[in-house]
Design a protein around this motif. Structure first.
Motif, short mmCIF file in Angstrom:
data_model
loop_
_atom_site.label_atom_id
_atom_site.label_comp_id
_atom_site.label_asym_id
_atom_site.label_seq_id
_atom_site.Cartn_x
_atom_site.Cartn_y
_atom_site.Cartn_z
N LYS A 54 4.04 6.41 -1.32
CA LYS A 54 4.04 5.19 -0.51
C LYS A 54 4.13 3.98 -1.45
O LYS A 54 3.40 3.90 -2.43
CB LYS A 54 2.76 5.10 0.32
N TYR A 55 5.03 3.08 -1.13
CA TYR A 55 5.24 1.90 -1.98
C TYR A 55 4.71 0.67 -1.25
O TYR A 55 5.27 0.22 -0.25
CB TYR A 55 6.72 1.74 -2.31
N ARG A 56 3.62 0.12 -1.76
CA ARG A 56 2.98 -1.05 -1.15
C ARG A 56 3.47 -2.31 -1.86
O ARG A 56 3.12 -2.54 -3.03
CB ARG A 56 1.45 -0.94 -1.26
N ILE A 57 4.28 -3.10 -1.19
CA ILE A 57 4.81 -4.29 -1.83
C ILE A 57 3.75 -5.38 -1.87
O ILE A 57 2.99 -5.57 -0.92
CB ILE A 57 6.08 -4.80 -1.09
N ALA A 58 3.67 -6.07 -3.00
CA ALA A 58 2.68 -7.14 -3.19
C ALA A 58 3.33 -8.32 -3.89
O ALA A 58 4.22 -8.15 -4.73
CB ALA A 58 1.49 -6.63 -4.01
N ASP A 59 2.86 -9.51 -3.57
CA ASP A 59 3.35 -10.73 -4.20
C ASP A 59 2.45 -11.09 -5.38
O ASP A 59 1.22 -10.97 -5.30
CB ASP A 59 3.37 -11.90 -3.22
N VAL A 60 3.07 -11.53 -6.46
CA VAL A 60 2.30 -12.01 -7.62
C VAL A 60 1.78 -13.41 -7.30
O VAL A 60 2.55 -14.30 -6.95
CB VAL A 60 3.18 -12.05 -8.89
N ILE A 61 0.46 -13.60 -7.40
CA ILE A 61 -0.14 -14.89 -7.06
C ILE A 61 -0.69 -15.62 -8.28
O ILE A 61 -1.07 -16.79 -8.19
CB ILE A 61 -1.26 -14.73 -6.00
N ALA A 62 -0.73 -14.95 -9.42
CA ALA A 62 -1.21 -15.61 -10.64
C ALA A 62 -0.68 -14.86 -11.85
O ALA A 62 -0.59 -13.63 -11.85
CB ALA A 62 -2.73 -15.66 -10.69
N ALA A 63 -0.32 -15.63 -12.87
CA ALA A 63 0.16 -15.05 -14.12
C ALA A 63 0.00 -16.08 -15.22
O ALA A 63 0.06 -17.28 -14.97
CB ALA A 63 1.62 -14.61 -14.00
N SER A 64 -0.19 -15.61 -16.41
CA SER A 64 -0.33 -16.51 -17.56
C SER A 64 1.04 -17.08 -17.93
O SER A 64 2.07 -16.42 -17.77
CB SER A 64 -0.91 -15.76 -18.75
N PHE A 119 5.57 -3.29 -6.62
CA PHE A 119 5.21 -2.18 -5.73
C PHE A 119 4.04 -1.44 -6.36
O PHE A 119 4.09 -1.10 -7.55
CB PHE A 119 6.38 -1.21 -5.54
N ILE A 120 3.03 -1.20 -5.57
CA ILE A 120 1.90 -0.38 -6.01
C ILE A 120 2.08 0.99 -5.36
O ILE A 120 2.21 1.10 -4.13
CB ILE A 120 0.55 -1.00 -5.61
N ILE A 121 2.12 2.02 -6.21
CA ILE A 121 2.41 3.36 -5.70
C ILE A 121 1.13 4.05 -5.25
O ILE A 121 0.15 4.16 -6.00
CB ILE A 121 3.09 4.21 -6.79
N GLU A 122 1.19 4.48 -4.02
CA GLU A 122 0.07 5.23 -3.43
C GLU A 122 0.53 6.67 -3.21
O GLU A 122 1.50 6.92 -2.49
CB GLU A 122 -0.37 4.61 -2.11
N ILE A 123 -0.15 7.59 -3.87
CA ILE A 123 0.21 9.01 -3.73
C ILE A 123 -0.58 9.61 -2.57
O ILE A 123 -1.81 9.57 -2.57
CB ILE A 123 -0.10 9.78 -5.02
N PRO A 124 0.10 10.11 -1.55
CA PRO A 124 -0.60 10.70 -0.41
C PRO A 124 -1.52 11.84 -0.83
O PRO A 124 -1.18 12.64 -1.72
CB PRO A 124 0.54 11.20 0.48
N GLU A 125 -2.68 11.88 -0.26
CA GLU A 125 -3.63 12.94 -0.59
C GLU A 125 -3.16 14.27 0.01
O GLU A 125 -2.64 14.31 1.12
CB GLU A 125 -5.01 12.61 -0.05
#
Length: 292
Positions: free
Chosen positions: A119-129, A284-290
């Protein structure tokens, strides 16, 4: 009394003479003037010029001031329109760029569905150096979204890193550029080569461990490559599931060189990452199904 009467007569005569001279000057059909008329005409013209030039100058000054005010107002209006246009163009370009990235992300997830059940959970970057190689970014997914430490983080190009810490609503991501940080030591990345996948049961295929990042060269260092390994320059390196941290099959980069490793027992490969660690917008944060 007689003197006074003569004086009035003289004034009347002079007035009549002047009247007839002026009448003569106004006649449009005449082309020849007598010397008294010429003298009077020149005197009148000279007197008019004395008063006309300053009056014309003053009138012209106020006219120029009025024109200058008009030009200034028009300039301000045009400047505002130009600013509004530039802002609108910038916003349009930003929206088009965002739309392009989301479209690429959607196409990426659709492709991934065909090769794995992750499962690919899309996320926005909200902070970075501001430092492009600082090593961490913050995204807008957290515990409430099921995010956990050590989950793999990628973009449409390849592996970026792993989830380091998690709060209720956000997560800190440790990038591959931070692999050498001893304070937040990342787990080693087990890697293999696409088309030469390592099979642990048979002990065959290419295999190595990505343990550090050379910031000067901008390359990942893959150690513990066997002397007889078929890994070659130009090969595509992907993750292997042997390490039990990163899921297998994630593109990492391309082999650019191979050289002797520590003590000459094994070799190491320098890997150019697929991912660009600068200006990261979405991940994308990868979630491996249990497994049930």
């Amino acid at each position: 009394m007689k003197f006074m009467g003569n004086k009035r007569l003289m004034v009347l005569l002079v007035g009549l003479i002047c009247f007839f001279i002026l009448m003569g000057l106004t006649l449009s059909g005449r082309t020849k003037f007598y010397w008294p008329e010429k003298f009077l005409k020149d005197s009148i013209a000279w007197t008019q010029s004395v008063f006309y030039r300053p009056a014309a100058g003053v009138a012209g000054f106020f006219e120029d001031v009025g024109k200058l005010k008009t030009i200034y107002d028009e300039n301000q209006i045009l400047k505002k329109r130009l600013t509004d246009y530039a802002l609108a163009t910038q916003q349009l370009n930003a929206l088009e760029d965002q739309n392009k990235r989301y479209k690429e992300a959607l196409e990426f997830t659709e492709r991934q569905k065909q090769v794995s059940n992750y499962k690919y959970r899309i996320a926005d970057v909200i902070a970075a150096s501001p430092d492009p190689y600082n090593g961490t970014i913050t995204v807008n997914l957290g515990e409430k979204d099921g995010i956990k430490p050590n989950m793999a983080v990628i973009n449409v190009d390849g592996l970026l890193g792993r989830v380091l810490t998690v709060t209720e609503f956000t997560s800190n991501v440790q990038l591959l550029t931070d692999l050498s940080d001893t304070n937040n030591k990342a787990p080693a990345i087990s890697a293999t080569v696409k088309g030469k996948e390592y099979k642990s049961a048979e002990g065959q295929g290419s295999y190595g461990i990505i343990e550090s990042y050379d910031k000067e060269k901008g390359l990942l260092v893959m150690n513990k490559v066997d002397q007889n390994d078929k890994l070659a320059v130009g090969d595509t390196v992907i993750t292997s599931d042997i390490g039990k941290v990163f899921p297998s099959g994630i593109p990492v980069g391309t082999v650019v060189s191979r050289e002797p490793g520590d003590f000459g027992i094994t070799q190491k490969a320098m890997i150019k990452p697929f991912a660009d660690f600068r200006h990261i917008r979405e991940v994308f944060i990868i979630e491996i199904p249990e497994v049930k």
